[in-house]
Design a protein around this motif. Structure first.
Motif, short mmCIF file in Angstrom:
data_model
loop_
_atom_site.label_atom_id
_atom_site.label_comp_id
_atom_site.label_asym_id
_atom_site.label_seq_id
_atom_site.Cartn_x
_atom_site.Cartn_y
_atom_site.Cartn_z
N ILE A 153 -5.56 6.03 -2.24
CA ILE A 153 -6.40 4.83 -2.26
C ILE A 153 -6.00 3.87 -3.38
O ILE A 153 -5.73 2.70 -3.13
CB ILE A 153 -7.90 5.20 -2.32
N PRO A 154 -5.93 4.31 -4.64
CA PRO A 154 -5.54 3.35 -5.69
C PRO A 154 -4.09 2.87 -5.53
O PRO A 154 -3.79 1.71 -5.83
CB PRO A 154 -5.74 4.11 -7.00
N LEU A 155 -3.22 3.74 -5.02
CA LEU A 155 -1.83 3.33 -4.82
C LEU A 155 -1.74 2.25 -3.75
O LEU A 155 -1.11 1.21 -3.95
CB LEU A 155 -0.99 4.55 -4.43
N TYR A 156 -2.38 2.48 -2.61
CA TYR A 156 -2.36 1.49 -1.53
C TYR A 156 -3.01 0.18 -1.97
O TYR A 156 -2.51 -0.90 -1.65
CB TYR A 156 -3.08 2.03 -0.30
N ALA A 157 -4.12 0.28 -2.69
CA ALA A 157 -4.81 -0.93 -3.15
C ALA A 157 -3.94 -1.72 -4.11
O ALA A 157 -3.87 -2.95 -4.05
CB ALA A 157 -6.14 -0.56 -3.80
N THR A 158 -3.26 -1.02 -5.00
CA THR A 158 -2.38 -1.69 -5.97
C THR A 158 -1.23 -2.39 -5.25
O THR A 158 -0.91 -3.55 -5.57
CB THR A 158 -1.84 -0.68 -6.99
#
Length: 181
Positions: A153-158
């Motif tokens: 989730i944080p990787l995709y959002a970034t």
């Protein structure tokens, strides 16, 4: 003159949609990393997210479905068309569109959109679909996907935020949304 402007704008949207569909097919069918027989990681979220940000929930849903269908025709990976997966793709586009279209695409908003899509579509719905497809217990699939999907989730959002913020600074999409004179 108004009809000409509308046609010009709709042609641009159609061409840009075709570009996002092509990226969806390339990211999903050729540039992917298979984790399990029922899970893969790719940059597909990028084309879905950009569709939602730029084109809204309806066109984003159509783009996601078109990407799934064209991808099945081009390279199905020995799988056939499975309608529940296609509907899940449409839901991704709708969610990205509802949460990001015509709203400031801040990192927090993108993080929330990616989290909703990941938890609802990739974890819950996809695990239920794969249960019927592979005949494995729901919780086996769900729990095996849970740690990696939550970490993504944080990787995709970034990645989505970074790409969108850079594209937004180029002002390349201004003519897509502003009426020409």
């Amino acid at each position: 003159m108004k009809n000409k402007d509308m046609l010009y704008k709709s042609t641009k949207i159609l061409v840009f949609s075709a570009l996002l569909i092509a990226l969806d097919v390339i990211f999903t069918r050729f540039l992917r990393w298979e984790i399990y027989p029922y899970d893969r990681y790719s940059l597909q979220f990028l084309s879905h997210g950009l569709s939602g940000i730029l084109l809204g929930p309806i066109i984003a849903a159509v783009n996601c479905v078109a990407g799934d269908l064209v991808g099945m025709l081009v390279n199905s990976g020995v799988l056939s068309l499975y309608l529940p997966i296609t509907v899940n793709c449409a839901l991704r586009g709708v969610i990205y569109g509802l949460l990001l279209y015509k709203k400031p695409a801040s990192f927090v908003r993108i993080l929330i959109a990616v989290a909703v899509v990941t938890v609802l579509c990739d974890l819950w719905i996809n695990s239920f679909i794969m249960k019927g497809f592979y005949g494995l217990p729901f919780w086996t699939i769900f729990l095996s996907k849970l740690p990696i999907r939550l970490a993504s989730i944080p990787l995709y959002a970034t990645i989505l935020w970074f790409v969108w913020s850079r594209l937004e600074k180029t002002r390349i999409f201004d003519s897509l949304f502003v009426r020409t004179k």
